[in-house]
Write a protein that holds these residues in place. Sequence first.
Motif, short mmCIF file in Angstrom:
data_model
loop_
_atom_site.label_atom_id
_atom_site.label_comp_id
_atom_site.label_asym_id
_atom_site.label_seq_id
_atom_site.Cartn_x
_atom_site.Cartn_y
_atom_site.Cartn_z
N HIS A 194 9.44 13.70 -24.96
CA HIS A 194 9.39 13.66 -23.49
C HIS A 194 9.15 15.08 -22.97
CE1 HIS A 194 11.38 13.96 -19.47
NE2 HIS A 194 10.59 12.92 -19.27
N VAL A 195 8.13 15.22 -22.14
CA VAL A 195 7.77 16.54 -21.62
C VAL A 195 8.35 16.77 -20.23
CG1 VAL A 195 5.86 18.07 -21.00
CG2 VAL A 195 5.66 16.56 -23.00
N SER A 196 8.06 15.88 -19.30
CA SER A 196 8.56 16.06 -17.94
C SER A 196 8.42 14.77 -17.15
CB SER A 196 7.80 17.18 -17.21
OG SER A 196 6.44 16.82 -17.04
N ASP A 197 9.11 14.72 -16.02
CA ASP A 197 9.01 13.61 -15.08
C ASP A 197 8.37 14.11 -13.80
OD1 ASP A 197 10.23 11.56 -16.57
OD2 ASP A 197 12.20 12.40 -16.11
N GLU A 198 7.51 13.28 -13.23
CA GLU A 198 6.95 13.57 -11.91
C GLU A 198 7.39 12.44 -10.98
OE1 GLU A 198 2.79 14.30 -11.88
OE2 GLU A 198 2.86 15.79 -13.50
N LEU A 199 8.43 12.70 -10.20
CA LEU A 199 9.01 11.68 -9.34
C LEU A 199 8.46 11.79 -7.93
CD1 LEU A 199 12.74 11.93 -10.49
CD2 LEU A 199 10.98 10.34 -11.29
N VAL A 200 8.10 10.63 -7.37
CA VAL A 200 7.62 10.58 -6.00
C VAL A 200 8.82 10.37 -5.08
CG1 VAL A 200 6.16 9.36 -4.35
CG2 VAL A 200 5.40 9.63 -6.72
N GLN A 201 9.08 11.34 -4.22
CA GLN A 201 10.20 11.25 -3.30
C GLN A 201 9.80 10.42 -2.08
OE1 GLN A 201 13.21 12.38 -4.05
NE2 GLN A 201 12.48 13.26 -5.98
N SER A 202 10.66 9.49 -1.70
CA SER A 202 10.35 8.64 -0.55
C SER A 202 11.64 8.24 0.16
CB SER A 202 9.60 7.38 -1.00
OG SER A 202 9.40 6.50 0.08
N ASP A 203 11.55 8.13 1.47
CA ASP A 203 12.70 7.67 2.24
C ASP A 203 12.67 6.16 2.42
OD1 ASP A 203 10.51 7.54 3.88
OD2 ASP A 203 11.46 8.50 5.62
N LYS A 204 11.67 5.52 1.82
CA LYS A 204 11.53 4.06 1.91
C LYS A 204 12.31 3.39 0.78
CE LYS A 204 8.45 4.07 5.32
NZ LYS A 204 8.38 5.52 5.54
N PRO A 205 12.80 2.18 0.99
CA PRO A 205 13.52 1.47 -0.07
C PRO A 205 12.59 1.08 -1.22
CG PRO A 205 13.18 0.05 1.83
CD PRO A 205 12.75 1.41 2.25
N GLU A 206 13.16 0.77 -2.36
CA GLU A 206 12.40 0.33 -3.52
C GLU A 206 11.75 -1.03 -3.22
OE1 GLU A 206 10.72 -0.76 -7.03
OE2 GLU A 206 11.37 1.26 -6.46
N LEU A 207 10.51 -1.20 -3.66
CA LEU A 207 9.76 -2.43 -3.37
C LEU A 207 10.51 -3.69 -3.80
CD1 LEU A 207 5.99 -1.77 -4.22
CD2 LEU A 207 6.89 -2.76 -2.12
N THR A 208 11.04 -3.68 -5.01
CA THR A 208 11.62 -4.91 -5.55
C THR A 208 12.94 -5.31 -4.91
OG1 THR A 208 12.58 -3.60 -7.34
CG2 THR A 208 10.47 -4.69 -7.77
N THR A 209 13.55 -4.40 -4.13
CA THR A 209 14.83 -4.72 -3.50
C THR A 209 14.77 -4.68 -1.97
OG1 THR A 209 15.53 -2.40 -3.66
CG2 THR A 209 16.13 -3.87 -5.47
N ALA A 210 13.61 -4.32 -1.39
CA ALA A 210 13.49 -4.19 0.06
C ALA A 210 13.54 -5.54 0.76
CB ALA A 210 12.19 -3.47 0.41
N LYS A 211 14.19 -5.59 1.92
CA LYS A 211 14.22 -6.81 2.72
C LYS A 211 12.89 -7.06 3.42
CE LYS A 211 19.16 -7.20 3.73
NZ LYS A 211 20.18 -7.32 4.79
N PHE A 212 12.23 -5.98 3.83
CA PHE A 212 10.95 -6.07 4.51
C PHE A 212 9.92 -5.24 3.74
CE2 PHE A 212 13.81 -5.94 8.49
CZ PHE A 212 14.13 -7.28 8.35
N ILE A 213 8.69 -5.75 3.67
CA ILE A 213 7.60 -5.03 3.02
C ILE A 213 6.34 -5.12 3.88
CG2 ILE A 213 6.05 -4.91 1.01
CD1 ILE A 213 8.31 -5.98 -0.70
N VAL A 214 5.70 -3.98 4.07
CA VAL A 214 4.39 -3.94 4.71
C VAL A 214 3.41 -3.48 3.65
CG1 VAL A 214 2.95 -2.89 6.49
CG2 VAL A 214 5.34 -3.43 6.99
N SER A 215 2.40 -4.30 3.34
CA SER A 215 1.43 -3.96 2.31
C SER A 215 0.04 -3.83 2.90
CB SER A 215 1.41 -5.03 1.21
OG SER A 215 2.45 -4.85 0.30
N GLY A 216 -0.71 -2.88 2.36
CA GLY A 216 -2.07 -2.65 2.83
C GLY A 216 -3.11 -2.90 1.76
N GLY A 217 -4.29 -3.27 2.19
CA GLY A 217 -5.38 -3.55 1.26
C GLY A 217 -6.54 -2.60 1.44
N ARG A 218 -7.64 -2.91 0.78
CA ARG A 218 -8.82 -2.05 0.79
C ARG A 218 -9.42 -1.91 2.18
NH1 ARG A 218 -12.77 -3.53 -3.83
NH2 ARG A 218 -12.50 -5.57 -2.83
N ALA A 219 -9.17 -2.89 3.06
CA ALA A 219 -9.73 -2.86 4.41
C ALA A 219 -9.23 -1.69 5.24
CB ALA A 219 -9.43 -4.17 5.14
N LEU A 220 -8.14 -1.05 4.81
CA LEU A 220 -7.64 0.12 5.54
C LEU A 220 -8.61 1.30 5.43
CD1 LEU A 220 -3.93 -0.35 4.71
CD2 LEU A 220 -4.73 0.21 6.99
#
Length: 331
Positions: A194-220
């Motif tokens: 194991h060399v290193s971790d690159e963690l993405v910091q976010s103030d949003k909840p985890e996708l698999t446990t979130a009550k609400f999700i807004v998803s975007g597609g290629r049309a954006l």
Amino acid sequence: MLMNHLRNCGKFSTLVFADHSSGKLSKSTLKILNAAKLLNQQISLLVASNDASSVVDQIKSSIPSNVVHQVLVAQHDSFKAPQADLLGNLVKQLIDQHGFTNFVTSTSTIAKDFLPRVAVKYAAQPITDVIAINNDVFLRPVYAGNAIAQVKSNDKVKFISFRPTNFEEIQQTGDKVSNIVQVKVENTKQLIEHVSDELVQSDKPELTTAKFIVSGGRALGSKENFKILDELANALGNTAIGASRAAVDAGYAANDQQVGQTGKVVAPELYIAVGISGAIQHLAGMKDSKVIVAINKDQEAPIVSVADYTIVDDLFKVVPELTKKIKEIKQ
């Protein structure tokens, strides 16, 4: 004598792998414990970490003793960034020592990596992505969720992964588990460094446990345009940002935001699909959401067929207006 005692205690018993990250117990663990109860066997919970104290404290304060009989704690420096071969060796060690007849995980990325590695040591076929159990028959989706396979296994040790979104969290009532057992890790030979971790910091909840999700597609159309989803998510509150595979492939969103058969499977209370046509692999990952809202210019798009509500209009007009209305309602 002690080893024989452990084997006898473990007869017809289940070992559940605890998901955790950065010292926090994952909600998926509380859900797959509910799933593991359907096996009608005594449950042991495994925590593998380089510093398990925080996770164990959370378990002792949240998991009832009538659900989990004991917590096995494997603490070793090699689990700072656990690799599949290390976890496979640990699970085999515990199955051999305690005689577990079931090993249970969630459908997490790391579990998908190490579950087959340990199952093959027992010439067993993993039973993956299980959504229900009916009289010893495991039900799992196939063909992107368009059919349900019924699987029965005669393996002496069964290796099972459950889809957390199909189960509720265990009720955190009653006396909490207090039987904590330290495990000596016997095999720490690593095949991968194991060399290193690159963690993405976010103030949003985890996708698999979130009550609400807004998803975007290629049309954006661009990564910059994805920011309008952030504004909508912030207005709703407690909302995660997802993406279709097409949007991820185009570089508009990160890989860990992908929802679908090859991404993350979600089932929130509210799923808003913005500019997503609804390819079959995407529908397989979100069609169990309780309420689905589609925002799309094409009223014939496949996403419309699974949506509870559809807004047929330009997303760049609808999303800002929707964000504004939600903010006004909350004021």
